[in-house]
Each structure stands twice: as structure tokens, then as C-alpha cells.
Motif scaffolding. Structure first.
Motif, PDB file in Angstrom:
ATOM      1  N   LEU A 109       1.020  -1.132   0.394  1.00  0.00           N
ATOM      2  CA  LEU A 109      -0.328  -0.223   0.178  1.00  0.00           C
ATOM      3  C   LEU A 109       0.967   0.802  -0.285  1.00  0.00           C
ATOM      4  CD1 LEU A 109      -2.967   1.557   0.014  1.00  0.00           C
ATOM      5  CD2 LEU A 109      -2.504   0.993   2.986  1.00  0.00           C
ATOM      6  N   GLN A 110       2.192   0.847   0.238  1.00  0.00           N
ATOM      7  CA  GLN A 110       2.762   2.716   0.822  1.00  0.00           C
ATOM      8  C   GLN A 110       2.985   2.562  -0.877  1.00  0.00           C
ATOM      9  OE1 GLN A 110       4.478   4.534   3.906  1.00  0.00           O
ATOM     10  NE2 GLN A 110       4.312   5.368   1.801  1.00  0.00           N
ATOM     11  N   GLU A 111       3.634   1.723  -1.041  1.00  0.00           N
ATOM     12  CA  GLU A 111       4.112   1.892  -2.678  1.00  0.00           C
ATOM     13  C   GLU A 111       3.112   2.654  -3.681  1.00  0.00           C
ATOM     14  OE1 GLU A 111       6.073  -1.041  -6.297  1.00  0.00           O
ATOM     15  OE2 GLU A 111       5.832  -1.751  -3.891  1.00  0.00           O
ATOM     16  N   GLN A 112       2.146   1.478  -3.805  1.00  0.00           N
ATOM     17  CA  GLN A 112       0.903   2.740  -4.104  1.00  0.00           C
ATOM     18  C   GLN A 112       0.540   4.107  -3.817  1.00  0.00           C
ATOM     19  OE1 GLN A 112      -1.387  -1.808  -6.287  1.00  0.00           O
ATOM     20  NE2 GLN A 112      -2.313   0.018  -5.499  1.00  0.00           N
ATOM     21  N   LEU A 113       0.786   4.621  -2.326  1.00  0.00           N
ATOM     22  CA  LEU A 113      -0.219   5.244  -2.454  1.00  0.00           C
ATOM     23  C   LEU A 113       1.506   6.653  -2.438  1.00  0.00           C
ATOM     24  CD1 LEU A 113      -1.874   4.304   1.064  1.00  0.00           C
ATOM     25  CD2 LEU A 113      -3.001   5.117  -0.555  1.00  0.00           C
ATOM     26  N   GLU A 147      -2.219 -10.945   0.561  1.00  0.00           N
ATOM     27  CA  GLU A 147      -1.788  -9.771  -0.223  1.00  0.00           C
ATOM     28  C   GLU A 147      -2.192  -9.454  -1.709  1.00  0.00           C
ATOM     29  OE1 GLU A 147       1.882 -10.814  -0.710  1.00  0.00           O
ATOM     30  OE2 GLU A 147       1.974 -12.438  -0.422  1.00  0.00           O
ATOM     31  N   HIS A 148      -3.522  -9.626  -1.972  1.00  0.00           N
ATOM     32  CA  HIS A 148      -3.900  -9.927  -4.144  1.00  0.00           C
ATOM     33  C   HIS A 148      -4.023  -8.634  -4.409  1.00  0.00           C
ATOM     34  CE1 HIS A 148      -6.502 -10.614  -7.307  1.00  0.00           C
ATOM     35  NE2 HIS A 148      -6.691 -12.019  -6.942  1.00  0.00           N
ATOM     36  N   PRO A 149      -3.526  -8.487  -5.675  1.00  0.00           N
ATOM     37  CA  PRO A 149      -3.438  -7.022  -5.568  1.00  0.00           C
ATOM     38  C   PRO A 149      -4.911  -5.638  -5.446  1.00  0.00           C
ATOM     39  CG  PRO A 149      -2.710  -8.255  -7.042  1.00  0.00           C
ATOM     40  CD  PRO A 149      -3.195  -9.135  -6.029  1.00  0.00           C
ATOM     41  N   LEU A 150      -5.876  -7.185  -6.575  1.00  0.00           N
ATOM     42  CA  LEU A 150      -7.158  -6.201  -5.570  1.00  0.00           C
ATOM     43  C   LEU A 150      -7.838  -5.420  -4.456  1.00  0.00           C
ATOM     44  CD1 LEU A 150      -9.616  -7.906  -8.359  1.00  0.00           C
ATOM     45  CD2 LEU A 150      -8.709  -6.372  -9.257  1.00  0.00           C
ATOM     46  N   TRP A 151      -7.078  -5.960  -3.829  1.00  0.00           N
ATOM     47  CA  TRP A 151      -6.753  -5.816  -2.231  1.00  0.00           C
ATOM     48  C   TRP A 151      -6.275  -4.511  -1.801  1.00  0.00           C
ATOM     49  CZ3 TRP A 151      -9.521  -4.585   1.959  1.00  0.00           C
ATOM     50  CH2 TRP A 151      -8.669  -4.383   3.479  1.00  0.00           C
ATOM     51  N   ILE A 152      -5.430  -4.433  -2.538  1.00  0.00           N
ATOM     52  CA  ILE A 152      -4.520  -3.673  -2.455  1.00  0.00           C
ATOM     53  C   ILE A 152      -4.780  -1.849  -2.816  1.00  0.00           C
ATOM     54  CG2 ILE A 152      -2.007  -2.498  -2.636  1.00  0.00           C
ATOM     55  CD1 ILE A 152      -2.015  -5.094  -0.807  1.00  0.00           C
ATOM     56  N   ASP A 153      -5.648  -2.224  -4.276  1.00  0.00           N
ATOM     57  CA  ASP A 153      -6.512  -1.312  -4.359  1.00  0.00           C
ATOM     58  C   ASP A 153      -7.322  -1.017  -4.169  1.00  0.00           C
ATOM     59  OD1 ASP A 153      -4.153  -1.986  -7.239  1.00  0.00           O
ATOM     60  OD2 ASP A 153      -5.765  -3.368  -8.303  1.00  0.00           O
ATOM     61  N   CYS A 154      -8.050  -1.743  -3.259  1.00  0.00           N
ATOM     62  CA  CYS A 154      -9.437  -1.259  -2.364  1.00  0.00           C
ATOM     63  C   CYS A 154      -8.896  -0.333  -1.459  1.00  0.00           C
ATOM     64  CB  CYS A 154     -10.262  -2.863  -1.653  1.00  0.00           C
ATOM     65  SG  CYS A 154     -11.220  -2.117  -1.023  1.00  0.00           S
ATOM     66  N   LEU A 155      -8.071  -1.024  -0.398  1.00  0.00           N
ATOM     67  CA  LEU A 155      -7.286   0.262   0.618  1.00  0.00           C
ATOM     68  C   LEU A 155      -7.051   1.044  -0.181  1.00  0.00           C
ATOM     69  CD1 LEU A 155      -4.968  -2.440   2.670  1.00  0.00           C
ATOM     70  CD2 LEU A 155      -7.221  -1.580   3.181  1.00  0.00           C
ATOM     71  N   GLU A 156      -5.767   1.200  -1.253  1.00  0.00           N
ATOM     72  CA  GLU A 156      -5.849   2.302  -1.829  1.00  0.00           C
ATOM     73  C   GLU A 156      -6.739   3.356  -2.350  1.00  0.00           C
ATOM     74  OE1 GLU A 156      -2.767   4.334  -5.667  1.00  0.00           O
ATOM     75  OE2 GLU A 156      -4.164   1.924  -5.601  1.00  0.00           O
ATOM     76  N   GLN A 157      -7.658   3.252  -2.713  1.00  0.00           N
ATOM     77  CA  GLN A 157      -9.254   3.854  -3.666  1.00  0.00           C
ATOM     78  C   GLN A 157      -9.913   4.387  -1.645  1.00  0.00           C
ATOM     79  OE1 GLN A 157      -9.624   4.684  -6.285  1.00  0.00           O
ATOM     80  NE2 GLN A 157     -12.276   5.230  -5.691  1.00  0.00           N
ATOM     81  N   LEU A 158      -9.760   3.498  -0.890  1.00  0.00           N
ATOM     82  CA  LEU A 158     -10.999   3.937   0.192  1.00  0.00           C
ATOM     83  C   LEU A 158      -9.580   4.955   0.860  1.00  0.00           C
ATOM     84  CD1 LEU A 158     -10.656   0.678   2.441  1.00  0.00           C
ATOM     85  CD2 LEU A 158     -13.292   1.966   1.668  1.00  0.00           C
ATOM     86  N   VAL A 159      -8.882   4.755   0.841  1.00  0.00           N
ATOM     87  CA  VAL A 159      -7.576   5.826   1.648  1.00  0.00           C
ATOM     88  C   VAL A 159      -7.529   7.578   0.614  1.00  0.00           C
ATOM     89  CG1 VAL A 159      -5.586   6.857   2.064  1.00  0.00           C
ATOM     90  CG2 VAL A 159      -6.074   4.909   2.388  1.00  0.00           C
TER      91      VAL A 159
END
Length: 354
Positions: A90-94, A328-340
């Protein structure tokens, strides 16, 4: 001219927690901290103290330690392992405008340590993400309680924003549905069960509003807008959305609740009862979901994946498969990024310092 520096937004991910090791002393320590939480066992302090320290922890710790040893991997506790991985991804994506920290409600790494980390970064805002899809007092409520207790004595308290549920978020549903579809493509199942962690009925009733269905299935399934903080209703709503995403008809799936503790009635139907009824009704192939958990743990891998499989087979069932958690599914990380980012956009504020 000195370049202005944007202040960072802090993101605090919080999950339930895990013993430091699968050894009995560490498991006992974890159980004591977990079960002494007044939101988990909501009875008077001294009754709770006697129950936890004189009965549950001494007798349950050795049994639980055996289960944790089955769960433990070369990477340690799956819950902690996936928590660290998700934090990093998530840090990497944000990106650099955010600082992501991880804390556990009980044991290590602590919420206090994670908040100290964010404080040292000088964040202007902290978005707290309890990693529990459905709101419950014993999970999300407890995390909120603890965070507020810790920051109330800070000299400067930054803007605090709590994501108190995401059980109906389209990206959360999509992520869990995608994992399940991979199973449905390979095999024709007779039935799908959605098993959620249970809570005592009294906790649902205590939080009931005038519009609450008070444990009635029909209204729990369709009254979500008015009862967004009703845990049981949220579980039914999550199931409805997942079933739609998976293309399931009403008679192809069931909702049930697991992990009872004590003699008081917990929300029903109980998972074990549903499994026995399915097997006796001639259902031979069942796919199981645990959508209250975003990472595999004792309650998914062992309870649903192994214990309930045995129950199913003992009563005539033949094939039992467990859909793994989001981990650690990629779609889950995308979801967290979107929530934030949704919270950042809703409360747009981007101060700078010279």
C-alpha cells in the motif's frame, strides 16, 4: 525561493493481533489482553477478570497453542506476515505523500508504536483503517476506542479520520468475488456458505435502534441503509453483494456464524448446524467463504478450512473447499488505496510548509 514541502497524510492499518509465538506463555498473554477488552467480553470488570484469568486463559491457552503451531509458517503468523506485506504494498501504491504504519489491537506491533511512527513523520492527518469489513463494537469499535485513548494526550492532535466499515465497497466485493470465481470455474458446487465470525446476541441488541430488525433474517438482509452499524445486517448485506457478483441464486448459498465462546446465545444460524443440514440434505460439494477476515488466520485456515471440513465429511459430505482470504491480492491493495484516497478527496486539505 525555498521550495514548499507538502505535509504527509498518515495511514494507520490495524488488525486484531496474534501471539508473538505459538508457545503457551505467549498464547496465554495474548488471550488475556484480547479477552480483557471490555468491548470483547462486555460484562463487569471483575466478572471479566475472573472469567479470563481464572478459567479461559489457563485452560484454553494450551489448546490454542496447539492450533497456532499448526497455523505457524516459516514466516511466522500469517496474520502478521500479510499485515506487513499489505503495509509495504500500500505504501508503494500511495507514494511519498503518505506514510503507512501497521498496528495490532493486541500484542505486537502495537497501535501505540504505529502512532508514534506517524507522529515522528509530522503527518497533518491520520486515516485509521481497522481491517474489519463489517463494523462491530468488539473490533472496529475497540480499535477506535484505543486510538482515541492514545492520541488524547498529544499536545497537537492531527485531523483524525476513521474508516469504520467497507463491507459494501465495490472494490472489496470485487476482490473477494474474483478469488471465488477461480474456484467456481473449476468445479460445480452444490452450495456456497458464507461464514462470519459470530458475536453474542446481546451485543447486537444493545446497539439496536428503533429501526433495527433485532435478529430477524428478512429485515437483516434488506435494511442495511438504516442499520449500517448492525454487524449481523452488514454480514447479510456483504453476502448479498458477493452472491450477485458470483452469479448465485438465493437457494445456492447460506449465511452463518462461527467461533462461539461461552454459553450465552450468539447470533445465528451457527455454521456447524448449517453444515450438518447441508450434508444431510445431500449436498456433496460445498465452497466456503469467510468474508469477515481479510487475511488468513486461525478462524479461516483451521476452523473453516479443517474443522468444518471434518464436520461436513462426517455427515455425508464429500468435497469441501475454502476460498482463501484477500491476503496480499492486488485487488485488495487497490481497494485499500481507493478507501484512503476517497477520504482524502472527501476532506480535501493539502497544507504546505515553507
Amino acid at each position: 525561493m525555498q521550495q514548499k514541502q507538502a505535509l504527509k497524510t498518515g495511514v494507520l492499518l490495524v488488525n486484531l493481533g496474534t501471539p508473538d509465538s505459538p508457545e503457551v506463555p505467549d498464547v496465554r498473554k495474548y488471550l488475556r489482553e484480547f479477552l480483557m477488552d471490555k468491548r470483547v467480553i462486555d460484562i463487569s470488570y471483575w466478572k471479566r477478570w475472573m472469567l479470563v484469568n481464572m478459567i479461559i486463559a489457563p485452560f484454553r491457552a494450551p489448546k490454542s497453542a496447539k492450533e497456532y503451531k499448526k497455523l505457524w509458517t516459516e514466516n511466522g503468523s500469517p496474520l502478521l506476515y500479510y499485515g506487513v506485506k499489505v503495509k509495504s504494498l500500500l505504501q508503494e501504491q500511495l507514494g511519498e505523500e503518505f506514510h503507512v504504519a501497521l498496528g495490532m489491537r493486541y500484542q505486537s506491533p502495537s497501535i501505540e508504536g504505529a502512532l508514534t511512527e506517524l507522529k515522528a513523520q509530522g503527518v497533518h492527518k491520520i486515516i485509521v483503517v481497522p481491517l474489519f469489513p463489517q463494523y462491530a463494537s468488539a473490533t472496529v469499535g475497540s480499535v477506535t476506542d484505543k486510538v482515541m485513548e492514545l492520541v488524547k494526550n498529544w499536545q497537537i492532535i492531527p485531523d483524525m479520520d476513521f474508516i469504520d466499515h467497507f463491507h459494501d465497497h465495490p472494490m472489496f466485493i470485487n476482490a473477494f468475488a474474483e478469488i471465488g470465481k477461480s474456484y467456481l470455474k473449476k468445479k460445480d458446487y452444490d452450495h456456497v456458505i458464507f461464514s462470519y465470525h459470530g458475536v453474542p446476541e446481546r451485543q447486537i441488541i444493545k446497539a439496536a435502534t428503533d429501526t433495527c430488525c433485532k435478529l430477524k433474517d428478512a429485515t437483516c438482509a434488506c435494511n442495511q441503509e438504516q442499520n449500517i452499524y448492525c454487524y449481523r445486517s452488514a454480514c447479510f448485506h456483504t453476502t448479498k453483494l458477493l452472491a450477485e457478483a458470483l452469479g448465485l441464486k438465493d437457494d445456492q448459498y447460506s449465511v452463518c456464524f462461527q467461533s462461539r465462546l461461552g454459553k450465552d446465545p450468539w447470533i445465528q444460524p451457527y455454521t456447524e448446524d448449517v453444515i450438518i443440514d447441508l450434508a444431510k440434505a445431500g449436498k456433496k460439494k460445498v465452497l466456503a467463504y469467510s468474508p469477515a477476515f481479510i487475511a488468513d488466520c486461525l478462524e479461516t485456515t483451521l476452523e473453516v478450512g479443517e474443522e468444518y471440513k471434518e464436520v461436513f465429511e462426517e455427515n455425508g459430505g464429500e468435497e469441501w473447499d475454502l476460498v482463501e482470504s484477500l491476503n496480499e491480492h492486488p485487488l485488495w491493495i487497490d481497494c485499500l488505496e481507493q478507501l484512503v484516497k476517497e477520504r482524502c478527496n472527501t476532506h480535501a486539505f493539502n497544507p504546505t510548509i515553507a
